[in-house]
Design a protein around this motif. Sequence first.
Motif, PDB file in Angstrom:
ATOM      1  N   ALA A   1       0.835  -1.200   0.000  1.00 39.95           N
ATOM      2  CA  ALA A   1       0.000   0.000   0.000  1.00 39.95           C
ATOM      3  C   ALA A   1       0.874   1.255   0.000  1.00 39.95           C
ATOM      4  N   VAL A   2       1.797   1.326   0.954  1.00 40.31           N
ATOM      5  CA  VAL A   2       2.725   2.460   1.059  1.00 40.31           C
ATOM      6  C   VAL A   2       4.139   1.896   1.141  1.00 40.31           C
ATOM      7  N   VAL A   3       5.024   2.379   0.295  1.00 41.13           N
ATOM      8  CA  VAL A   3       6.396   1.871   0.275  1.00 41.13           C
ATOM      9  C   VAL A   3       7.367   2.982   0.667  1.00 41.13           C
ATOM     10  N   ARG A   4       8.591   2.575   0.924  1.00 43.44           N
ATOM     11  CA  ARG A   4       9.637   3.515   1.330  1.00 43.44           C
ATOM     12  C   ARG A   4       9.909   4.568   0.252  1.00 43.44           C
TER      13      ARG A   4
ATOM     14  N   ASP B   1      11.690   9.061   4.693  1.00 46.47           N
ATOM     15  CA  ASP B   1      11.123   7.726   4.878  1.00 46.47           C
ATOM     16  C   ASP B   1      11.835   6.695   3.997  1.00 46.47           C
ATOM     17  N   GLU B   2      13.128   6.928   3.731  1.00 49.59           N
ATOM     18  CA  GLU B   2      13.851   6.067   2.794  1.00 49.59           C
ATOM     19  C   GLU B   2      14.125   4.670   3.344  1.00 49.59           C
ATOM     20  N   TYR B   3      14.245   4.524   4.678  1.00 46.70           N
ATOM     21  CA  TYR B   3      14.661   3.251   5.266  1.00 46.70           C
ATOM     22  C   TYR B   3      13.488   2.350   5.621  1.00 46.70           C
ATOM     23  N   SER B   4      12.410   2.932   6.124  1.00 44.47           N
ATOM     24  CA  SER B   4      11.304   2.088   6.552  1.00 44.47           C
ATOM     25  C   SER B   4      10.028   2.903   6.723  1.00 44.47           C
ATOM     26  N   VAL B   5       8.908   2.321   6.302  1.00 41.63           N
ATOM     27  CA  VAL B   5       7.568   2.809   6.647  1.00 41.63           C
ATOM     28  C   VAL B   5       6.862   1.629   7.314  1.00 41.63           C
ATOM     29  N   PHE B   6       6.312   1.839   8.516  1.00 47.54           N
ATOM     30  CA  PHE B   6       5.896   0.686   9.314  1.00 47.54           C
ATOM     31  C   PHE B   6       4.953   1.116  10.433  1.00 47.54           C
ATOM     32  N   THR B   7       4.376   0.111  11.101  1.00 46.08           N
ATOM     33  CA  THR B   7       3.470   0.308  12.244  1.00 46.08           C
ATOM     34  C   THR B   7       2.395   1.332  11.888  1.00 46.08           C
ATOM     35  N   THR B   8       1.480   0.916  11.052  1.00 41.20           N
ATOM     36  CA  THR B   8       0.491   1.830  10.500  1.00 41.20           C
ATOM     37  C   THR B   8      -0.866   1.690  11.176  1.00 41.20           C
ATOM     38  N   GLU B   9      -1.700   2.698  10.985  1.00 40.60           N
ATOM     39  CA  GLU B   9      -3.079   2.683  11.452  1.00 40.60           C
ATOM     40  C   GLU B   9      -3.948   3.399  10.435  1.00 40.60           C
ATOM     41  N   ILE B  10      -5.182   2.931  10.297  1.00 42.06           N
ATOM     42  CA  ILE B  10      -6.107   3.460   9.305  1.00 42.06           C
ATOM     43  C   ILE B  10      -7.068   4.449   9.949  1.00 42.06           C
ATOM     44  N   LEU B  11      -7.437   5.460   9.197  1.00 41.01           N
ATOM     45  CA  LEU B  11      -8.482   6.415   9.571  1.00 41.01           C
ATOM     46  C   LEU B  11      -9.418   6.561   8.374  1.00 41.01           C
ATOM     47  N   VAL B  12     -10.715   6.494   8.628  1.00 41.34           N
ATOM     48  CA  VAL B  12     -11.720   6.754   7.596  1.00 41.34           C
ATOM     49  C   VAL B  12     -12.415   8.052   7.976  1.00 41.34           C
ATOM     50  N   ALA B  13     -12.300   9.079   7.113  1.00 40.79           N
ATOM     51  CA  ALA B  13     -12.842  10.386   7.461  1.00 40.79           C
ATOM     52  C   ALA B  13     -13.046  11.226   6.209  1.00 40.79           C
TER      53      ALA B  13
END
Length: 359
Positions: A82-85, A92-104
Amino acid sequence: MKRHKVDDSENELYTRFRYQPITGLGYEPGVNRRDPSTIIKANKKYYIWYTRNECTQSSWLDADIWYATSDDGIDWHEQGAAVVRGAPGSWDEYSVFTTEILVAEGKYYLCYQAKKNNDPLNVVGMAWAESPDGPWQKLDDPILTPTPDGKLINPTEHGDSNWGAATEIGSWDSGALHDPGIIKFNGKYYLYYKGHAIGEKMFTDSKWGVAIADKPEGPYIRHPANPVSNSGHETWVFPWKTGMAAIVDWAGPEKGTIQYSEDGVNFDIVTTLEDIPPAGGAYVADKFLDNKDGQGFSWGLAHYGGSDWTFLVGFTCDLTREGDKDLGWHNFPHYSTIRDVLKDPEKFGLKRNNLFKGC
């Protein structure tokens, strides 16, 4: 006894957790999956986002955010990234991680941790999409960054995640911002996050803060009462009645509790819990309604990190306002068990298949 309001068996926010395997996101040699988001339902399917990598050095760094879908919450189908480095040199070149979703506001938002190479500090990033299937558009800049104080001994020599090597201790959230999650509350957007201070221990000194914005994209302003929790390894909040409930898991003097707040800032302990799902992501049907009538949840996913490759598992519980609770003693053999024996029974002269013969 003045503090004793009700027995746990009668406490509306007390539960015991039950675990079961799932398909599609379970144990798979060569792949780490962890830190699942809140589960949402869209397009007649359940959606979940999580950290994924194929790294032998870390199960959460050097990672991207992937997602999966399911018709029943048990059989999951991995859909891809879904989302990459970001590009070399980006924040955010090294890591994108520990995510949470919001619907709004008719859109979908993912907030997440992000790291640059050879930088021990973490920031909070955001991406948005018109559909839960993407495509996701990143915001150009982080929506929250660490408090700029404290002094590391040598940042380039402690570049992956060690912010404890310091000559000067910083503010409680100067070292890293972890586990971000946004929820709409009282017409505003509350970004909860875990903070570490430069110069403090890596995991055991974590605290929670909250930053508030008028729009999902921010700007987010830290609340002056921060930190709003002195404990908890992952942030986990959900609407409950007219306020907010928080599951405070491992780490800190108030670990293993559920707490409640009418204003989303001042939390009080309601009850204690055992065996809390690590990095739990629940299906909370009314999480984003902001209707002052939170109903709770009964199932979700968590991660198991005690093996060579981290994987996701399912859990059920009784954290809803309606229905009976399953508190049967025979289903939860905690009392008189010792976890070291459970982990390595042969060390104590006990065969593994004899562990629960008396239960």
